[in-house]
Design a protein around this motif. Structure first.
Motif, PDB file in Angstrom:
ATOM      1  N   ARG A 175       7.864  13.192   8.226  1.00 40.03           N
ATOM      2  CA  ARG A 175       6.653  13.310   7.156  1.00 40.03           C
ATOM      3  C   ARG A 175       7.178  13.055   5.908  1.00 40.03           C
ATOM      4  N   VAL A 176       8.127  14.018   5.410  1.00 42.93           N
ATOM      5  CA  VAL A 176       8.616  13.931   4.217  1.00 42.93           C
ATOM      6  C   VAL A 176       9.260  12.413   3.801  1.00 42.93           C
ATOM      7  N   ASP A 177       9.757  12.135   4.567  1.00 48.00           N
ATOM      8  CA  ASP A 177      10.224  10.536   4.163  1.00 48.00           C
ATOM      9  C   ASP A 177       9.204   9.417   4.110  1.00 48.00           C
ATOM     10  N   SER A 178       8.223   9.682   4.822  1.00 50.95           N
ATOM     11  CA  SER A 178       7.044   8.602   4.810  1.00 50.95           C
ATOM     12  C   SER A 178       6.345   8.804   3.607  1.00 50.95           C
ATOM     13  N   ALA A 179       6.143  10.116   3.087  1.00 50.39           N
ATOM     14  CA  ALA A 179       5.658  10.424   1.740  1.00 50.39           C
ATOM     15  C   ALA A 179       6.199   9.733   0.669  1.00 50.39           C
ATOM     16  N   VAL A 180       7.624   9.962   0.780  1.00 45.64           N
ATOM     17  CA  VAL A 180       8.465   9.577  -0.412  1.00 45.64           C
ATOM     18  C   VAL A 180       8.167   7.944  -0.326  1.00 45.64           C
ATOM     19  N   ASN A 181       8.708   7.270   0.663  1.00 43.88           N
ATOM     20  CA  ASN A 181       8.363   5.841   0.758  1.00 43.88           C
ATOM     21  C   ASN A 181       7.114   5.183   0.410  1.00 43.88           C
ATOM     22  N   GLY A 182       6.101   6.244   0.657  1.00 45.57           N
ATOM     23  CA  GLY A 182       4.620   5.714   0.446  1.00 45.57           C
ATOM     24  C   GLY A 182       4.424   5.698  -1.255  1.00 45.57           C
ATOM     25  N   VAL A 183       5.049   6.765  -1.663  1.00 49.16           N
ATOM     26  CA  VAL A 183       4.752   6.603  -3.255  1.00 49.16           C
ATOM     27  C   VAL A 183       5.441   5.525  -4.003  1.00 49.16           C
ATOM     28  N   GLU A 184       6.862   5.414  -3.533  1.00 52.20           N
ATOM     29  CA  GLU A 184       7.740   4.326  -3.983  1.00 52.20           C
ATOM     30  C   GLU A 184       6.812   2.939  -3.883  1.00 52.20           C
TER      31      GLU A 184
ATOM     32  N   GLU B 149       5.638  -1.682  -5.469  1.00 56.24           N
ATOM     33  CA  GLU B 149       5.499  -2.770  -4.779  1.00 56.24           C
ATOM     34  C   GLU B 149       3.927  -3.065  -4.902  1.00 56.24           C
ATOM     35  N   GLY B 150       3.078  -1.905  -5.316  1.00 54.74           N
ATOM     36  CA  GLY B 150       1.504  -2.258  -5.286  1.00 54.74           C
ATOM     37  C   GLY B 150       0.778  -2.133  -3.795  1.00 54.74           C
ATOM     38  N   GLN B 151       1.455  -1.529  -2.851  1.00 62.23           N
ATOM     39  CA  GLN B 151       0.832  -1.174  -1.625  1.00 62.23           C
ATOM     40  C   GLN B 151      -0.046  -0.196  -1.595  1.00 62.23           C
ATOM     41  N   GLN B 152      -1.550  -0.339  -1.580  1.00 61.82           N
ATOM     42  CA  GLN B 152      -2.418   0.454  -1.913  1.00 61.82           C
ATOM     43  C   GLN B 152      -3.357   0.794  -0.585  1.00 61.82           C
ATOM     44  N   GLY B 153      -3.061  -0.081   0.609  1.00 64.59           N
ATOM     45  CA  GLY B 153      -3.823   0.112   1.684  1.00 64.59           C
ATOM     46  C   GLY B 153      -3.493   1.188   2.763  1.00 64.59           C
ATOM     47  N   HIS B 154      -2.281   1.700   2.733  1.00 66.43           N
ATOM     48  CA  HIS B 154      -1.674   2.526   3.616  1.00 66.43           C
ATOM     49  C   HIS B 154      -1.282   3.943   3.176  1.00 66.43           C
TER      50      HIS B 154
ATOM     51  N   PHE C 201      -3.923   7.901  -3.349  1.00 68.21           N
ATOM     52  CA  PHE C 201      -3.875   7.769  -4.676  1.00 68.21           C
ATOM     53  C   PHE C 201      -4.988   6.788  -5.101  1.00 68.21           C
ATOM     54  N   GLU C 202      -5.527   5.911  -4.339  1.00 71.27           N
ATOM     55  CA  GLU C 202      -6.810   5.002  -4.569  1.00 71.27           C
ATOM     56  C   GLU C 202      -8.074   6.294  -4.642  1.00 71.27           C
ATOM     57  N   ILE C 203      -7.873   6.986  -3.669  1.00 66.82           N
ATOM     58  CA  ILE C 203      -9.205   7.864  -3.654  1.00 66.82           C
ATOM     59  C   ILE C 203      -9.127   8.729  -4.755  1.00 66.82           C
ATOM     60  N   TRP C 204      -8.063   9.265  -5.352  1.00 64.25           N
ATOM     61  CA  TRP C 204      -7.919  10.202  -6.667  1.00 64.25           C
ATOM     62  C   TRP C 204      -8.341   9.353  -7.825  1.00 64.25           C
ATOM     63  N   LYS C 205      -7.886   7.998  -7.733  1.00 62.81           N
ATOM     64  CA  LYS C 205      -8.288   7.168  -8.712  1.00 62.81           C
ATOM     65  C   LYS C 205      -9.735   6.945  -8.814  1.00 62.81           C
ATOM     66  N   GLY C 206     -10.432   6.897  -7.729  1.00 63.78           N
ATOM     67  CA  GLY C 206     -11.858   6.878  -7.650  1.00 63.78           C
ATOM     68  C   GLY C 206     -12.590   7.922  -8.180  1.00 63.78           C
ATOM     69  N   ALA C 207     -12.098   9.011  -7.557  1.00 59.64           N
ATOM     70  CA  ALA C 207     -12.631  10.373  -7.875  1.00 59.64           C
ATOM     71  C   ALA C 207     -12.594  10.511  -9.570  1.00 59.64           C
ATOM     72  N   TRP C 208     -11.503  10.162 -10.030  1.00 56.68           N
ATOM     73  CA  TRP C 208     -11.613  10.208 -11.577  1.00 56.68           C
ATOM     74  C   TRP C 208     -12.461   9.562 -12.258  1.00 56.68           C
ATOM     75  N   ARG C 209     -12.258   8.353 -11.802  1.00 58.07           N
ATOM     76  CA  ARG C 209     -13.438   7.487 -12.468  1.00 58.07           C
ATOM     77  C   ARG C 209     -15.116   7.797 -12.208  1.00 58.07           C
TER      78      ARG C 209
ATOM     79  N   VAL D 120      -9.086   0.328  -3.818  1.00 55.85           N
ATOM     80  CA  VAL D 120      -9.106  -0.591  -2.300  1.00 55.85           C
ATOM     81  C   VAL D 120     -10.060   0.040  -1.431  1.00 55.85           C
ATOM     82  N   LYS D 121     -10.595  -0.873  -0.552  1.00 59.33           N
ATOM     83  CA  LYS D 121     -11.678  -0.652   0.130  1.00 59.33           C
ATOM     84  C   LYS D 121     -11.782   0.497   1.005  1.00 59.33           C
ATOM     85  N   GLN D 122     -10.517   0.703   1.758  1.00 58.45           N
ATOM     86  CA  GLN D 122     -10.248   1.867   2.444  1.00 58.45           C
ATOM     87  C   GLN D 122     -10.525   3.092   1.994  1.00 58.45           C
ATOM     88  N   ALA D 123     -10.258   3.047   0.683  1.00 54.99           N
ATOM     89  CA  ALA D 123     -10.565   4.605  -0.081  1.00 54.99           C
ATOM     90  C   ALA D 123     -12.196   4.720  -0.390  1.00 54.99           C
ATOM     91  N   GLY D 124     -12.685   3.692  -0.154  1.00 54.82           N
ATOM     92  CA  GLY D 124     -14.224   4.053  -0.599  1.00 54.82           C
ATOM     93  C   GLY D 124     -14.997   4.399   0.575  1.00 54.82           C
TER      94      GLY D 124
END
Length: 465
Positions: A293-302, A307-312, A318-326, A355-359
């Protein structure tokens, strides 16, 4: 002339006396035993944490028991209720913010036409506020709270071990949603650690009873330790990363408690080492799943930032937070409301702003961003008070008890520490989840605060000289 204050914190009554140096203190008459209705409240205080995670809908059963016993006590004392002294300002503030939160959330939902459904979770705070107003005037044995927490922690731990290691589930969840189970188990475990301050304090100095007292201390301390171990184990086996964030502020709360008890140096030697041992052990035992769980979170942040991976995974959050702030920046005063939030985030996803999944999510996976986007600055201010009022109340209980005499009152400091651990732990877990959007989250916070503040007794009873 001397003034006496009685603080009911256990099956013992601690008398705190402020005395004019010119006159000796006068004895205080013995306190009457708890009434039948107070005994019922004490039983309900035990049941609430004991059942919360160990049986289906346990948190609801315990809350109903608290409500029924509060009503029973009020009815039983209806003729003399007006004679009770007024509640301290700190307790009144907690009650006021509970009521204000409920009324604002329900009124906002009504004005936006969101239906009665949105009245459900906020209404629990009205019921909890009523319970607190009763509990703060009742004599409740705090032993019931500690034993209930121990039973709840042990039960949650046993349930998690069975699900994860015996049945082979990927994540332990008990009878609740997996994240809520992990969050609540962590909080119960941490409060059990605070309970060890209570269990370690000898209730008597009578030599004839000291040996029996020592045996009881060992038994109760072992029980609280098992409760802590069970709660923390359940949280780790649930894979709830947000719950683990509570460990960092818990370290600071522990330091605060050590200062109140005059044990700061000892704590600075033991506390950080103990936390490091707990975290390292959980990480390196493969069966817990913490490492993955920890390693997957670290890899997801990186992956998100490099790499701009937003859909997983983490990228979606992060995209959900971006939308909420908007959404907050678009309507900063009153926010969008529940329905407006869903519609607007869906539109942002379709437009490619996020990203669409965040919406597709109905909340922002962050308690503060969620309130800011849906209720604006007005709602955020009220929401902050829902946390800050109990925090200030618990700090007053701990500080006043430690200053009231040369010998610190472990019972009061233990309660204050449990209250602080619960409140800041709830806040920490809310950084990655919206706990109040779930029944268990709303019920657990509202009624546990009512119990903790109520059992702590009026903060004014702990005034120093």
């Amino acid at each position: 002339m001397s003034v006496h204050y009685a603080l009911i914190t256990d099956d013992r009554t601690h008398e705190l006396t402020t005395t004019n140096t010119s006159n000796p203190p006068t004895p205080t008459p013995p306190t009457a035993p708890p009434t039948r209705s107070e005994q019922f409240i004490t039983a309900a205080v035990f049941l609430f944490p004991a059942l919360a995670l160990t049986v289906p809908d346990g948190y609801s059963i315990g809350a109903v028991a608290l409500l029924i016993t509060a009503i029973t006590h009020l009815v039983a004392n209806r003729r003399t209720w007006a004679q009770h002294p007024p509640l301290p300002g700190a307790v009144k503030a907690v009650i006021a913010f509970m009521i204000l939160y409920a009324l604002f959330w329900m009124g906002d939902a009504a004005l936006r036409g969101e239906g009665v459904r949105e009245f459900d979770r906020p209404s629990r705070f009205l019921l909890a506020a009523f319970c607190l107003s009763v509990f703060a005037r009742a004599r409740i044995h705090q032993a019931a709270l500690w034993l209930g927490l121990a039973v709840g922690g042990i039960g949650a731990g046993g349930l998690a071990v069975w699900e994860k290691l015996i049945e082979g589930h990927s994540r332990a969840s008990g009878f609740a949603q997996v994240i809520q189970f992990g969050n609540a188990a962590m909080l119960i475990g941490l409060m059990c650690l605070a309970g060890m301050l209570w269990s370690l304090q000898p209730p008597t100095t009578n030599p004839d009873r000291l040996r029996r007292t020592r045996r009881r201390r060992v038994l109760l301390t072992g029980l609280m330790g098992l409760g802590a171990l069970g709660g923390l184990t359940a949280s780790f086996l649930s894979g709830t990363r947000g719950a683990w964030l509570a460990l960092a502020p818990a370290l600071l709360v522990g330091l605060w408690a050590a200062v109140q008890l005059g044990k700061a140096r000892l704590y600075l030697l033991i506390g950080p080492v103990a936390l490091a041992v707990i975290a390292t052990t959980a990480y390196f035992i493969p069966a817990t799943g913490v490492e993955w769980r920890v390693d997957s979170a670290v890899n997801g942040v990186e992956a998100y930032f490099t790499e701009g991976q937003q859909g997983h995974g983490v990228g979606v959050r992060f995209e959900i937070w971006k939308g909420a702030w908007r959404l907050f920046t678009e309507k900063p005063v009153m926010g969008w409301g529940e329905i407006g939030y869903i519609q607007r985030t869906d539109a942002l996803g379709e437009a490619g702003v996020i990203v669409k999944q965040a919406g597709e999510f109905t909340h922002s996976h962050n308690e503060w961003l969620n309130v800011m986007a849906k209720k604006g600055l007005v709602g955020t201010t009220i929401f902050a008070g829902l946390y800050l009022a109990p925090l200030l109340c618990f700090v007053q209980v701990g500080r006043r008890s430690s200053r009231a005499s040369r010998s610190p009152n472990n019972d009061a400091v233990a309660l204050a520490t449990a209250g602080l651990l619960f409140t800041v732990g709830f806040m920490a877990s809310g950084l990655t989840q919206v706990n109040f959007n779930h029944n268990i989250g709303a019920m657990l916070y509202a009624f546990m605060i009512a119990v903790l503040v109520g059992v702590s007794g009026p903060p004014s009873a702990a005034r120093s000289s």
